[in-house]
Design an enzyme around this catalytic site. Sequence first.
Site, short mmCIF file in Angstrom:
data_model
loop_
_atom_site.label_atom_id
_atom_site.label_comp_id
_atom_site.label_asym_id
_atom_site.label_seq_id
_atom_site.Cartn_x
_atom_site.Cartn_y
_atom_site.Cartn_z
N ASP A 76 27.24 58.74 23.60
CA ASP A 76 26.10 58.02 24.39
C ASP A 76 25.25 57.32 23.45
OD1 ASP A 76 24.20 58.37 27.02
OD2 ASP A 76 22.89 59.38 25.36
N GLU A 82 41.78 64.86 12.51
CA GLU A 82 42.23 66.21 11.75
C GLU A 82 43.06 66.79 12.91
OE1 GLU A 82 38.70 68.33 11.35
OE2 GLU A 82 37.99 66.94 9.55
C1 GLC Z 1 22.73 56.65 28.12
C2 GLC Z 1 23.03 57.64 29.56
C3 GLC Z 1 22.05 57.78 30.30
C4 GLC Z 1 20.94 58.14 29.62
C5 GLC Z 1 20.56 57.60 28.23
C6 GLC Z 1 19.87 58.41 27.35
O1 GLC Z 1 22.54 55.37 28.78
O2 GLC Z 1 24.21 56.88 30.18
O3 GLC Z 1 22.20 58.27 31.73
O4 GLC Z 1 19.74 58.44 30.46
O5 GLC Z 1 21.83 57.46 27.65
O6 GLC Z 1 20.71 59.73 26.84
#
Ligand code: GLC
Length: 553
Positions: free
Chosen positions: A215, A265
Amino acid sequence: MTLQDTQNSAGLSPDANWWRQAAVYQIYPRSFADANGDGLGDLPGITSKVPYLKELGIDAVWLSPFYPSALADGGYDVDNYRDVDPRLGTLEDFDRMAAALHAAGIRVIVDIVPNHSSDRHEWFKAALAAPKGSAERERYIFRDGLGQDGELPPADWESLFGGPGWTAVGDGQCYLHLFAKEQPDFNWSNEEVRADFRKTLRFWSDRGVDGFRVDVAHALTKDIPLTELPDKAQLDAHPWDGTHPIWDRDEVHEVYAEWREVFNEYEPPRIAVAEAWTNADRRPAYARATGLGQAFNFDLLQADFDAEAFKKIISFNLAQASAAGSSTTWVYSNHDVVRHATRYGLEATGDPDAAKTWLLQGADPARVDVELGLRRARAATLLELALPGSAYLYQGEELGLPEVTGIPDEQRQDPAFFRNKAVEVGRDGCRVPLPWETSGSSFGFGSGEAHLPQPKDFGRYAVAAQSGVEGSTLELYREALKLRRELQSDESLSWLATESGTLGFSRPNGWVSFTNFTAQAQQLPAGEVLLASGPLDAAGQLPAATTVWLRQR
Ligand code: GLC
């Protein structure tokens, strides 16, 4: 038997390159299937749908966060990275789910959220309890506030969900949050933070997880002075060239080089895909084999349904990924964007934000051509599934689900809506729980009411309404995914010379995909028809907004 063993014994191929051309299905766990009737989807719900996923014919699932969370941002506010939200199940439920998926030949990718934790994470609670300058505060990004008592933010930065990007904690300091205030940003210069994430990667890898979706992968490392911070205008004007104080800094790749050592790993090595909404020319650094290995390209997701635009994007991304030693990723929909069946039913504007703007303007249904949107969505999917690289599908697109509009304000959940009402309506409309049955409580999602309201006519999109029905969107996905497995070999593609407004390419084994992007029927190329995204006309023409797969000798 450990999960690692089940992975090896489950009939998953030991091929370390399984991800390169995988069809990956994104599950938004809270909205997929609710086994205990509390209105929230859960892990046992996913396990109960493994036969459905197997029949669909995907290679892997990617689960959006299922970790303990107050759901300030749909689970992207993580309280504890190495546990399961009790409302969604237990670690044992996770193991059962992963084992069932593996036994069905489906790999498991989990979401890892390294840019920020939630404000309920034990480290953030400790940071609040500890004084300025403490080791506890060093794990996050605290700076002295301005004003008499430091009660004002150190800079006028905005959160991506709107509103201030700094929040005061009452003792003269403020902390940075690029997203909601419940999502404090970690300090990635801190070795404890780095070590803890490596521990989390091993924790899930040891449980048999096959890979990670990372993310906001381009925001981890930051360069924020202790005082006299740049202002918003300076940040906005700063190029994204590796030296921006926040975004896509070159040294983020040092983190991923460390992660790669962890991934390697394992046997086969764990895979990762970066969610990095950065400039296209900076994607390869995330995608290289010494880094995460793959990076999302969101280019088709942002394009109009247009032959020239598609061709340019496809050529560019295939060349770019291959130069990085990776394979590219095709995406039309996910939990952050307006569903593509709806986007494609809106007037083409060339503006990726047009669909959001439309939602904001009260989403006048008269402005969406529902039939055309779905027709184009189906054509786009068939094209996508013939491309080399991996295809990331979002739950519900196999049912042709449209964006749900008209969710009452008081039932909305997305922080983007609450923090930024005047600018965007938020992402709840693509996160509405799936309809499994044509009627009944929450259309078979669970025995209770769904956590986000489903429209009254949702039953017509239900799995039960489409399963076994010739020509349904679900059956189209099933057939396409099955054929894709049979036909796919190496990652080569050759463009065919076609009329303007149409796009054709061939893959090895005489597999040809041909799309008519125009509003008129076009000449159907020669060859044996394998599958079409809509009915072909009797005169041998390819109707408007339709893709056909052919076998040419
Ligand atoms: C990414 C995710 C989104 C979230 C953001 C903050 O873009 O896809 O859903 O709100 O990160 O974590």
